[in-house]
Design a protein around this motif. Sequence first.
Motif, PDB file in Angstrom:
ATOM      1  N   SER A 102      -8.274   4.322  -0.563  1.00  0.00           N
ATOM      2  CA  SER A 102      -7.493   5.501  -0.173  1.00  0.00           C
ATOM      3  C   SER A 102      -7.093   5.384   1.294  1.00  0.00           C
ATOM      4  N   VAL A 103      -6.086   6.164   1.668  1.00  0.00           N
ATOM      5  CA  VAL A 103      -5.626   6.171   3.050  1.00  0.00           C
ATOM      6  C   VAL A 103      -5.499   7.615   3.525  1.00  0.00           C
TER       7      VAL A 103
ATOM      8  N   THR B 221      -0.852   0.744   4.548  1.00  0.00           N
ATOM      9  CA  THR B 221       0.284   1.350   5.244  1.00  0.00           C
ATOM     10  C   THR B 221       1.395   1.738   4.269  1.00  0.00           C
ATOM     11  N   GLN B 222       1.587   0.961   3.220  1.00  0.00           N
ATOM     12  CA  GLN B 222       2.581   1.328   2.209  1.00  0.00           C
ATOM     13  C   GLN B 222       2.221   2.658   1.549  1.00  0.00           C
ATOM     14  N   ALA B 223       0.942   2.822   1.239  1.00  0.00           N
ATOM     15  CA  ALA B 223       0.490   4.074   0.614  1.00  0.00           C
ATOM     16  C   ALA B 223       0.649   5.256   1.566  1.00  0.00           C
ATOM     17  N   ALA B 224       0.385   5.029   2.857  1.00  0.00           N
ATOM     18  CA  ALA B 224       0.539   6.096   3.839  1.00  0.00           C
ATOM     19  C   ALA B 224       1.998   6.547   3.933  1.00  0.00           C
ATOM     20  N   VAL B 225       2.910   5.596   3.989  1.00  0.00           N
ATOM     21  CA  VAL B 225       4.341   5.910   4.066  1.00  0.00           C
ATOM     22  C   VAL B 225       4.789   6.666   2.815  1.00  0.00           C
ATOM     23  N   ARG B 226       4.359   6.195   1.659  1.00  0.00           N
ATOM     24  CA  ARG B 226       4.713   6.870   0.405  1.00  0.00           C
ATOM     25  C   ARG B 226       4.139   8.286   0.369  1.00  0.00           C
TER      26      ARG B 226
END
Length: 201
Positions: A60-61, A103-108
């Motif tokens: 998780s982020v 970082t991809q998950a955070a942006v999404r």
Amino acid sequence: NKSQHITPSRIQSQTMSAGDEVHATGDNWEELLDIVNERNEVIGKSRRDRIHSEGLLHRSVHVFLINDRNSVLLQKRSEFKALEPNRWDLSCAEHLTSGENYTQAAVRGLQEELGLKVGEKSLRLLRDTYRHSASYSEQGLVENELIRTFGLKASFGDLSFDRNEVSDTKLWEIDDVIEMVSKQPEMFTTWFCDEIKNVDL
């Protein structure tokens, strides 16, 4: 870090008319997540419902969104969330879907939850990978995660958020948040209470 200006996405509406329907759950239990080992290596994948019912280790982020006046945005979890509904939480918290990096998950997550479009390079690492585990016997769910926490300093206007995920947002002075967590921790998610003590905003 210099703040950047980010524009709310138009894809979500902050207000709802009387005829709008809110789904019965704020969680997508069918999404596929990677299962990882203690070294954070992917060893498989499964649906989110199985991962949480069996307590399988996953990723998780977390993101703290801070404006140019150094106030932190918190979101209030909707009543439809399975875990700790109606509590104040991080600016954004997302499970990594299968194949995603942190970082991809955070942006999404920032776009899906708050309607904000940002780039991966704008994220600043606040807390490197750590493990969070918690059991929710009443719901029959177990959190068992490897989390990374990022900060994003940005100037932003009105936010557009998903009512199935978020019931409200509010800007807090950082010192006020720390004081409230100390005095009334039940207002906040347990993982937020842990985070605010371990990051330097």
